[in-house]
Write a protein that holds these residues in place. Structure first.
Motif, mmCIF file in Angstrom:
data_model
loop_
_atom_site.group_PDB
_atom_site.id
_atom_site.type_symbol
_atom_site.label_atom_id
_atom_site.label_comp_id
_atom_site.label_asym_id
_atom_site.label_seq_id
_atom_site.Cartn_x
_atom_site.Cartn_y
_atom_site.Cartn_z
ATOM 1 N N GLU A 68 -26.710 -37.502 -4.604
ATOM 2 C CA GLU A 68 -25.527 -37.070 -5.344
ATOM 3 C C GLU A 68 -24.907 -38.239 -6.118
ATOM 4 O O GLU A 68 -24.501 -38.096 -7.278
ATOM 5 N N LYS A 69 -24.850 -39.401 -5.478
ATOM 6 C CA LYS A 69 -24.305 -40.586 -6.146
ATOM 7 C C LYS A 69 -25.259 -41.098 -7.220
ATOM 8 O O LYS A 69 -24.841 -41.522 -8.298
ATOM 9 N N ALA A 70 -26.559 -41.055 -6.919
ATOM 10 C CA ALA A 70 -27.568 -41.579 -7.846
ATOM 11 C C ALA A 70 -27.646 -40.759 -9.119
ATOM 12 O O ALA A 70 -27.902 -41.301 -10.208
ATOM 13 N N LYS A 75 -30.356 -43.667 -13.525
ATOM 14 C CA LYS A 75 -31.578 -44.472 -13.666
ATOM 15 C C LYS A 75 -31.612 -45.573 -12.617
ATOM 16 O O LYS A 75 -30.609 -45.857 -11.945
ATOM 17 N N VAL A 76 -32.758 -46.202 -12.503
ATOM 18 C CA VAL A 76 -32.921 -47.372 -11.642
ATOM 19 C C VAL A 76 -33.930 -48.303 -12.315
ATOM 20 O O VAL A 76 -35.001 -47.874 -12.740
ATOM 21 N N THR A 77 -33.548 -49.565 -12.461
ATOM 22 C CA THR A 77 -34.391 -50.556 -13.126
ATOM 23 C C THR A 77 -35.106 -51.403 -12.087
ATOM 24 O O THR A 77 -34.478 -51.951 -11.175
ATOM 25 N N GLY A 98 -33.393 -36.125 -12.809
ATOM 26 C CA GLY A 98 -32.111 -36.660 -13.251
ATOM 27 C C GLY A 98 -31.976 -38.144 -13.043
ATOM 28 O O GLY A 98 -30.993 -38.753 -13.475
ATOM 29 N N ILE A 99 -32.980 -38.745 -12.388
ATOM 30 C CA ILE A 99 -32.976 -40.202 -12.179
ATOM 31 C C ILE A 99 -34.276 -40.763 -12.740
ATOM 32 O O ILE A 99 -35.365 -40.417 -12.270
ATOM 33 N N ASP A 100 -34.185 -41.606 -13.724
ATOM 34 C CA ASP A 100 -35.362 -42.209 -14.358
ATOM 35 C C ASP A 100 -35.589 -43.615 -13.833
ATOM 36 O O ASP A 100 -34.645 -44.377 -13.618
ATOM 37 N N HIS A 332 -27.053 -49.867 -10.666
ATOM 38 C CA HIS A 332 -27.315 -48.518 -10.153
ATOM 39 C C HIS A 332 -27.704 -48.615 -8.670
ATOM 40 O O HIS A 332 -28.837 -48.298 -8.294
ATOM 41 N N PRO A 333 -26.780 -49.040 -7.829
ATOM 42 C CA PRO A 333 -27.114 -49.332 -6.421
ATOM 43 C C PRO A 333 -27.537 -48.115 -5.612
ATOM 44 O O PRO A 333 -28.396 -48.226 -4.723
ATOM 45 N N ASN A 334 -26.974 -46.960 -5.884
ATOM 46 C CA ASN A 334 -27.332 -45.780 -5.102
ATOM 47 C C ASN A 334 -28.718 -45.267 -5.462
ATOM 48 O O ASN A 334 -29.493 -44.861 -4.585
ATOM 49 N N ALA A 335 -29.056 -45.312 -6.742
ATOM 50 C CA ALA A 335 -30.418 -44.961 -7.152
ATOM 51 C C ALA A 335 -31.407 -45.963 -6.573
ATOM 52 O O ALA A 335 -32.523 -45.595 -6.184
ATOM 53 N N ALA A 336 -31.004 -47.228 -6.490
ATOM 54 C CA ALA A 336 -31.863 -48.258 -5.914
ATOM 55 C C ALA A 336 -32.129 -47.971 -4.442
ATOM 56 O O ALA A 336 -33.277 -48.048 -3.964
#
Length: 405
Positions: A68-70, A75-77, A98-100, A332-336
């Motif tokens: 939900e946060k991500a 995105k996440v690099t 929804g997250i690249d 993008h810490p949550n996606a990470a």
């Protein structure tokens, strides 16, 4: 042996990194191990960080919470030393629309230099970093100075092999090592079982490897011989039946490198080494090749007659760990964190994020994920990587190798 006439990219990068760190990088205070109930495991080499605390790196959240946060981050690099991150990207983006993933495929020494330079300039671009050690520089210059952080949720940490669970500076999704390959068509059994065998006249011009000045992992293997010089001295005595006599070198590790150098041949690429061993003509003694353990998969796919020499004295090799970190002030810490969980296989170990790394020649560090190798990870006779010791002698070993050319 082929001579290297230009300055090594590895040597140059390591020197620049040291200069950059000494002039522009603050040194945070080392933190004690954070192992609280429900929290995420962190290594003793980590540093205190308000940002890491606020980003949730010391706690365990559910996948649903993170997703939900991500989705709000989008995105996440990733800076990755392994091209397998591209395979991870496909499954992750399918699982979490929804997250690249924006992935950069870079060598370990380039990643180290890039992170230091960017963060020194106030640029915080990397969410995740998947790298290998570079002479201890990753821990000593990035981890201990608060540029990279370990994130290992407690529900996953409970299923990780030691020492990777509690002593690792990062989450280690997989482990490889540099090793020796031989031709199985000419040899029913391995032709050598002691690293000192390769210094004898019989192996003149028959030991192949890529240039260690262009390969941090290969140089780290040589550093391991120096750091573990007592083991090398014992192996010498076992081979030759007498104590080693040093010829102007500091210890048995350096002495080995000095003698080994005279028999070694540099190849342009690992493919050249694989082919030379696996396609050796029957009427000519086959060479051996020092390559990464994962080369065995590639050699098998090409039908080459080769295998790893599993029993080498004093040790088979040194651990070459895949180190997965969250970057300092990751945008993008949550996606990470969600991607770390995916690459770890999730709490049950069944997530597809492990699949690109769970191959022959690569060992998963999870206790509940079945690997594809002939030996279990705890059966490998290898040295563990000691970043502090490696860091102290790394530059000297590089200089020693150059001097002997």
């Amino acid at each position: 042996m082929k001579k290297v006439r230009n300055i090594s990219a590895l040597l140059l990068t390591f020197t620049i990194v040291l200069a950059a760190c000494s002039s522009s990088t603050p040194t945070p205070t080392a933190a004690s191990d954070k192992k609280t109930t429900g929290g995420a495991a962190s290594a003793g080499g980590a540093v205190k960080s308000e940002w890491a605390e606020s980003a949730g790196l010391y706690k365990t959240e559910t996948v649903e919470e993170l997703y939900e946060k991500a989705k709000k981050e989008g995105k996440v690099t990733v800076y990755s030393t392994s091209g397998r991150i591209n395979d991870v990207e496909k499954t992750f983006e399918k699982k979490y629309p929804g997250i690249d993933i924006e992935a950069f495929d870079l060598k370990s020494n380039v990643i180290m230099d890039k992170v230091i330079r960017e963060q020194a300039a106030g640029i915080f671009n990397a969410d995740l970093v998947l790298t290998k050690e570079v002479g201890g520089g990753i821990e000593e210059e990035l981890v201990k100075k608060g540029m990279l952080f370990k994130y290992l949720p407690s529900d996953i940490a409970a299923k990780i092999h030691e020492p990777y669970k509690s002593e690792g500076i990062a989450f280690v999704p997989y482990m490889e090592f540099r090793t020796l390959f031989y031709n199985t068509e000419q040899n029913k059994t391995p032709p050598v079982n002691n690293w000192w065998d390769l210094t004898t006249p019989e192996w003149k011009n028959r030991v192949l490897m890529v240039d260690p000045l262009q390969s941090p992992a290969q140089m780290d293997m040589f550093v391991a011989f120096v750091v573990n010089s007592d083991d090398m001295a014992k192996a010498y005595k076992e081979k030759f039946g007498k104590d080693i006599v040093l010829n102007g070198t500091k210890n048995a590790g350096y002495e080995f490198l000095q003698q080994f150098y005279k028999n070694a041949i540099l190849v342009k690429s690992s493919v050249d080494g694989q082919d030379a061993v696996g396609k050796a003509a029957p009427n000519k003694p086959a060479p051996v090749f020092i390559g990464v353990s994962g080369d065995i998969r590639k050699m098998s796919e090409k039908g080459l007659k080769a295998d790893i020499i599993w029993d080498m004295k004093p040790k088979l090799s040194v651990a070459d760990e895949g180190l997965l970190f969250v970057g300092n002030k990751a945008p993008h810490p949550n996606a990470a964190k969600l991607l770390v969980r995916w690459m770890a296989g999730e709490a049950d170990g069944k997530g597809e994020g492990t699949m690109p790394f769970n191959e022959i020649g690569s060992w998963m560090t999870r206790t509940d994920v079945q690997h594809k190798n002939a030996k279990n990870i705890n059966e490998l006779n290898i040295w563990q990587y000691d970043s502090e010791k490696f860091y102290k002698v790394y530059q000297d070993v590089v200089n020693f190798w150059i001097k002997n050319q």
